[in-house]
Design a protein around this motif. Structure first.
Motif, PDB file in Angstrom:
ATOM      1  N   CYS A 103       0.845  -1.192   0.000  1.00 59.60           N
ATOM      2  CA  CYS A 103       0.000   0.000   0.000  1.00 59.60           C
ATOM      3  C   CYS A 103       0.881   1.244   0.000  1.00 59.60           C
ATOM      4  O   CYS A 103       2.094   1.156   0.227  1.00 59.60           O
ATOM      5  CB  CYS A 103      -0.938   0.009   1.208  1.00 59.60           C
ATOM      6  N   ARG A 104       0.278   2.395  -0.235  1.00 55.93           N
ATOM      7  CA  ARG A 104       1.044   3.634  -0.306  1.00 55.93           C
ATOM      8  C   ARG A 104       1.382   4.151   1.098  1.00 55.93           C
ATOM      9  O   ARG A 104       0.570   4.046   2.019  1.00 55.93           O
ATOM     10  CB  ARG A 104       0.275   4.703  -1.076  1.00 55.93           C
ATOM     11  N   LYS A 107      -4.454   3.163   0.914  1.00 54.07           N
ATOM     12  CA  LYS A 107      -4.501   3.253  -0.544  1.00 54.07           C
ATOM     13  C   LYS A 107      -3.754   2.069  -1.149  1.00 54.07           C
ATOM     14  O   LYS A 107      -2.537   1.931  -0.980  1.00 54.07           O
ATOM     15  CB  LYS A 107      -3.881   4.568  -1.008  1.00 54.07           C
ATOM     16  N   LEU A 108      -4.494   1.222  -1.828  1.00 54.82           N
ATOM     17  CA  LEU A 108      -3.923   0.000  -2.396  1.00 54.82           C
ATOM     18  C   LEU A 108      -3.718   0.104  -3.914  1.00 54.82           C
ATOM     19  O   LEU A 108      -3.496  -0.910  -4.568  1.00 54.82           O
ATOM     20  CB  LEU A 108      -4.839  -1.189  -2.085  1.00 54.82           C
ATOM     21  N   ASP A 109      -3.778   1.317  -4.447  1.00 56.57           N
ATOM     22  CA  ASP A 109      -3.649   1.494  -5.904  1.00 56.57           C
ATOM     23  C   ASP A 109      -2.175   1.489  -6.330  1.00 56.57           C
ATOM     24  O   ASP A 109      -1.663   2.437  -6.916  1.00 56.57           O
ATOM     25  CB  ASP A 109      -4.321   2.788  -6.341  1.00 56.57           C
ATOM     26  N   VAL A 110      -1.505   0.400  -6.004  1.00 59.14           N
ATOM     27  CA  VAL A 110      -0.083   0.258  -6.324  1.00 59.14           C
ATOM     28  C   VAL A 110       0.053  -0.761  -7.445  1.00 59.14           C
ATOM     29  O   VAL A 110      -0.385  -1.914  -7.312  1.00 59.14           O
ATOM     30  CB  VAL A 110       0.725  -0.209  -5.094  1.00 59.14           C
ATOM     31  N   ASN A 111       0.645  -0.354  -8.560  1.00 63.81           N
ATOM     32  CA  ASN A 111       0.791  -1.293  -9.670  1.00 63.81           C
ATOM     33  C   ASN A 111       2.070  -2.118  -9.525  1.00 63.81           C
ATOM     34  O   ASN A 111       2.907  -1.858  -8.673  1.00 63.81           O
ATOM     35  CB  ASN A 111       0.740  -0.561 -11.019  1.00 63.81           C
ATOM     36  N   GLU A 162       5.480  -0.257  -9.675  1.00 62.40           N
ATOM     37  CA  GLU A 162       5.793   0.489  -8.457  1.00 62.40           C
ATOM     38  C   GLU A 162       6.285  -0.454  -7.357  1.00 62.40           C
ATOM     39  O   GLU A 162       7.218  -0.136  -6.625  1.00 62.40           O
ATOM     40  CB  GLU A 162       4.555   1.243  -7.977  1.00 62.40           C
TER      41      GLU A 162
END
Length: 254
Positions: A155-156, A185-189, A192
């Protein structure tokens, strides 16, 4: 007067440890705690390293932990030391732990980018810390330059309001007081994550220690010769160093 010094947590920055010392010892002001920690009131501790301690606190800490262990496992030393040659690494390790040398004299420390101006934290790590320890703390791996992702929870990281740079008006800011419960925030590709893992592997897993293993004679011979250490003592010293290396590597894999 030295107050209650708590145990240091896994991968906790020494700065974070001092913050918790300030809280657990019942100080009413950060300034008072700093006066008991430092050699004098003008010797601000570094948020990335240990700082110049007064003799009483230095002895208390050395009675609790080997000073080189603190430098290796609880400061940003590995992040910067990986860019210098092996003999200079050893010298820097000694000087940071025993001479309280200014790190800027040992490494090239570049100005911080906008993303790295504040201490960072992982909200999931903070939640787990509070469940396990009753409080959270500043994790060392989250403060690596250009690190924006928690490699453990994918996560961020969240930027706090605490400057990462050791400002002139230095204060002790415990993570438990600063860190808030925020949305994860789990919008990690995948790219990244790969980049973050690469930074983590190269910065704090102490791969440079392998240089010392590959050059054991150069690394240990002069020191042992000066101290007139016998073969049996030398074997014990190698065993101690290997145990330390294994311990560090295992911690890095968790």
């Amino acid at each position: 007067m030295t107050g209650f010094v708590p145990s240091i947590y896994p991968d906790e920055l020494v700065y974070s440890w001092f913050c918790r010392y300030y809280v657990h010892s019942g100080y009413t002001a950060s300034k008072t705690a700093l006066e008991d920690l430092l050699y004098n009131r003008h010797c601000n501790p570094s948020k990335e390293f240990i700082g110049h301690l007064n003799p009483t606190m230095e002895q208390v800490i050395k009675n609790m932990y080997p000073i080189d262990e603190l430098v290796l496992e609880h400061t940003m030393f590995p992040q910067y030391a990986r860019f210098i040659e092996c003999t200079k690494k050893k010298d820097a390790l000694y000087r940071l732990g025993n001479d309280f040398c200014d790190a800027h004299l040992l490494f090239t420390i570049l100005p911080r980018s906008e993303e790295d101006k504040y201490l960072k934290y992982c909200p999931v790590c903070a939640s787990e810390d509070r469940e396990q320890y009753g409080e959270t703390y500043w994790h060392r791996k989250h403060q690596i330059r250009n690190m924006n992702v928690c490699t453990k929870h994918k996560c961020r990281l969240v930027k706090s309001t605490i400057p990462a740079k050791s400002e002139q008006s230095f204060t002790l800011d415990p993570a438990e007081i600063v860190v808030q419960d925020v949305m994860v925030k789990l919008d990690v590709n995948s790219l990244e994550m790969e980049f973050a893992s690469s930074i983590w592997n190269k910065s704090l897993k102490l791969l440079w220690i392998l240089e010392m293993i590959q050059q054991p004679a150069q690394y240990f011979f002069m020191e042992w010769k000066e101290q007139n250490i016998c073969l049996q003592q030398a074997r014990q010293e190698i065993h101690r160093c290997l145990l330390m290396i294994c311990k560090i590597i295992i911690k890095g894999l968790v």
